[in-house]
Write an enzyme that holds these catalytic residues in place. Structure first.
Site, mmCIF file in Angstrom:
data_model
loop_
_atom_site.group_PDB
_atom_site.id
_atom_site.type_symbol
_atom_site.label_atom_id
_atom_site.label_comp_id
_atom_site.label_asym_id
_atom_site.label_seq_id
_atom_site.Cartn_x
_atom_site.Cartn_y
_atom_site.Cartn_z
ATOM 1 N N ARG A 140 -14.159 16.146 -5.733
ATOM 2 C CA ARG A 140 -14.423 15.619 -4.616
ATOM 3 C C ARG A 140 -15.217 14.154 -4.899
ATOM 4 O O ARG A 140 -15.134 13.293 -4.163
ATOM 5 C CB ARG A 140 -15.301 16.208 -3.574
ATOM 6 C CG ARG A 140 -15.797 15.683 -2.281
ATOM 7 C CD ARG A 140 -15.917 16.585 -1.124
ATOM 8 N NE ARG A 140 -16.799 17.797 -1.449
ATOM 9 C CZ ARG A 140 -18.109 17.539 -1.511
ATOM 10 N NH1 ARG A 140 -18.869 16.719 -1.222
ATOM 11 N NH2 ARG A 140 -18.599 18.761 -1.830
ATOM 12 N N TYR A 158 -2.163 -0.514 15.264
ATOM 13 C CA TYR A 158 -1.700 0.811 15.443
ATOM 14 C C TYR A 158 -2.665 1.794 16.332
ATOM 15 O O TYR A 158 -3.843 1.770 16.422
ATOM 16 C CB TYR A 158 -1.848 1.482 13.951
ATOM 17 C CG TYR A 158 -1.500 3.074 13.755
ATOM 18 C CD1 TYR A 158 -0.437 3.567 14.208
ATOM 19 C CD2 TYR A 158 -2.686 3.674 13.153
ATOM 20 C CE1 TYR A 158 -0.147 4.902 14.227
ATOM 21 C CE2 TYR A 158 -2.488 5.119 13.033
ATOM 22 C CZ TYR A 158 -1.261 5.645 13.649
ATOM 23 O OH TYR A 158 -0.815 7.037 13.594
ATOM 24 N N ASP A 201 -5.633 -4.083 7.705
ATOM 25 C CA ASP A 201 -4.678 -2.991 7.658
ATOM 26 C C ASP A 201 -3.248 -3.645 7.120
ATOM 27 O O ASP A 201 -2.730 -4.148 8.084
ATOM 28 C CB ASP A 201 -4.472 -2.240 8.684
ATOM 29 C CG ASP A 201 -3.620 -0.962 8.767
ATOM 30 O OD1 ASP A 201 -2.662 -0.867 7.731
ATOM 31 O OD2 ASP A 201 -3.942 -0.039 9.473
ATOM 32 N N LYS A 258 2.836 5.711 3.765
ATOM 33 C CA LYS A 258 3.987 4.886 4.055
ATOM 34 C C LYS A 258 4.707 4.325 2.849
ATOM 35 O O LYS A 258 4.924 5.083 1.680
ATOM 36 C CB LYS A 258 3.720 3.939 5.057
ATOM 37 C CG LYS A 258 2.760 4.380 6.076
ATOM 38 C CD LYS A 258 3.257 5.347 6.887
ATOM 39 C CE LYS A 258 2.325 6.027 8.223
ATOM 40 N NZ LYS A 258 2.535 7.075 8.810
HETATM 41 C C1 LIG Z 1 -0.415 0.556 10.368
HETATM 42 C C2 LIG Z 1 -1.205 2.011 9.957
HETATM 43 N N1 LIG Z 1 -2.013 2.048 9.468
HETATM 44 C C3 LIG Z 1 -2.715 3.464 9.445
HETATM 45 C C4 LIG Z 1 -1.857 4.462 9.894
HETATM 46 C C5 LIG Z 1 -2.676 5.832 9.456
HETATM 47 O O1 LIG Z 1 -2.138 6.596 8.289
HETATM 48 P P1 LIG Z 1 -1.865 8.056 7.983
HETATM 49 O O2 LIG Z 1 -0.840 8.564 9.147
HETATM 50 O O3 LIG Z 1 -1.649 8.165 6.710
HETATM 51 O O4 LIG Z 1 -3.391 8.610 8.447
HETATM 52 C C6 LIG Z 1 -0.817 4.433 10.381
HETATM 53 C C7 LIG Z 1 0.068 5.557 10.514
HETATM 54 O O5 LIG Z 1 1.220 5.214 10.958
HETATM 55 C C8 LIG Z 1 -0.133 3.093 10.186
HETATM 56 O O6 LIG Z 1 1.257 2.828 10.787
#
Ligand SMILES: Cc1ncc(COP(=O)(O)O)c(C=O)c1O
Length: 391
Positions: free
Chosen positions: A54, A107, A180, A205
């Site tokens: 961890r 998001y 992000d 992703k």
């Molecule tokens: C732009 C964006 N940021 C963060 C996330 C969150 O990622 P995770 O599903 O790996 O927690 C997503 C998920 O779809 C996303 O599209």
């Protein structure tokens, strides 16, 4: 030739020989160190630097050093999901009473996290602004703003914000500027170069790229932020990325440039096809000249990515029926894998938002989001053509 001179496509194939055990046996790929705990040399001291997974793990170190290099960052902190990376960043940077300014197009999951964690639990406030309008951001960011949270392009409407301009606005008020960068990956956009203090990605992703691992990463050049995020991850959230997921992500990373180029080429062709289709009311893809922020996309991105969103001239029921007709596209949430997916945000990826929140976010009942995969683009086009013919 030193590593500083390598291009992006070379860097993704390399891994460090830094005593982490990665290549002591000459492995050409990094091994997976699955041990959850490591023998110490003396009580409290491990000369090799590892005590408990961890807190630190050799496979994770390899991934973090790779991701940091690709993003132009000094530090990378790999977390158990993109959401864990976002939560770690908020917990590390914010204190009760702080003010956050966020893009109103972020998001939906991040928005939910802001409401539940940042507002309800931490006692901070969040003001949402239309960050396609830089003046609106300048008006909202004041000397009591602790955090400016942007996403560009946004999920699912592919709206952009001017990273360099917002970087200056945040810096002038001493606010931490977070971007992000999940949709672009460091291959197409590197926000640290535009003044971001912190970049987060869902590696679930494109970075992993094969729809078989959850992960996230926080990237920064700020030593104090890195120390705080590392502490939150290890001791408060416990949300570290597992060694096996680190391995999968490193494996996916090796083909990131190849995949992104193909995603983009396919997405562009599909966006052009949809733009000419009579039942499509509006196509959203930053690579199309008709995208209202195409010039900004050209200025701050090296490529436009693989996601296309569009609205149909159809009711919700008709839209859903079209999606059920698709064969090559798989009806599923998420994005960034090699396979093409199709999402109806109103009932799938953004279904947990209230009707009012969805309306405010511009997510209509006929909105469709397609993360375009790397398949034969003619098959994708033909599939869409036959499904849309039902309208
Ligand atoms: C732009 C964006 N940021 C963060 C996330 C969150 O990622 P995770 O599903 O790996 O927690 C997503 C998920 O779809 C996303 O599209």
């Amino acid at each position: 030739m030193s590593e500083e001179d390598y291009g992006f496509d070379t860097l993704v194939t390399r891994f460090d020989e830094d005593g982490s055990g990665a290549s002591v046996t000459g492995d050409v790929v990094p091994p997976i160190h699955l041990a959850s705990t490591h023998e110490m040399d003396r009580p409290g001291t491990a000369d090799h630097g590892y005590k408990y997974t961890r807190f630190g793990n050799p496979t994770r170190d390899v991934l973090e050093s790779r991701l940091a290099k690709l993003a132009g960052a000094a530090h990378a902190t790999a977390c158990a999901s993109g959401t864990a990376a976002i939560a770690a960043t908020c917990l590390a940077v914010l204190e009760p009473g702080d003010r956050v300014v966020a893009f109103d197009g972020i998001y939906g999951g991040t928005r939910l996290l802001f409401e539940d964690l940042v507002v309800d639990s931490l006692g901070a406030t969040v003001e949402y602004v239309d960050a396609t309008d830089t003046d609106a951001v300048a008006d909202a960011v004041t000397d009591d703003t602790a955090l400016v949270w942007m996403e560009s392009p946004t999920n699912p409407l592919l709206r952009l914000c001017d990273l360099a301009a917002i970087g200056e606005i945040a810096a002038a008020e001493d606010a931490t500027f977070v971007v992000d960068n999940t949709f672009s990956t460091p291959y197409f956009q590197r926000p640290l170069e535009f003044g971001a203090d912190v970049v987060v990605h869902s590696t679930t992703k494109y970075i992993n790229g094969h729809s078989d691992s959850m992960g996230g990463v926080v990237l920064t050049n700020d030593d104090a932020i890195e120390t705080a995020i590392d502490h939150v991850r290890a001791y408060e959230l416990g949300g570290t990325l597992s060694p096996f997921d680190c391995y999968l992500t490193l494996r996916g990373l090796r083909t990131l440039p190849l995949r992104m180029d193909r995603h983009e080429a396919n997405a562009r062709r599909i966006a052009e096809f949809l733009a000419d289709h009579p039942v499509v009311r509006r196509v959203r893809y930053p690579g199309l000249e008709l995208h209202p922020q195409h010039a900004l996309a050209e200025a701050q991105m090296d490529g436009f990515g693989g996601i296309v969103s569009f609205e149909l001239d159809a009711s919700e029921a008709e839209t859903r029926a079209v999606l059920e007709e698709l064969d090559v596209f798989t009806l599923a949430v998420s994005l960034g894998g090699t396979e093409s997916l199709v999402d109806h945000p109103a009932t799938m990826s953004a279904s947990y938002l209230s009707d009012a929140e969805r309306e405010a976010a511009g997510i209509s009942e006929s909105l469709v989001r397609i993360p375009v995969g790397i398949e034969s683009v003619d098959d994708l086009r033909t599939d869409l053509e036959q499904a849309l013919a039902n309208l």
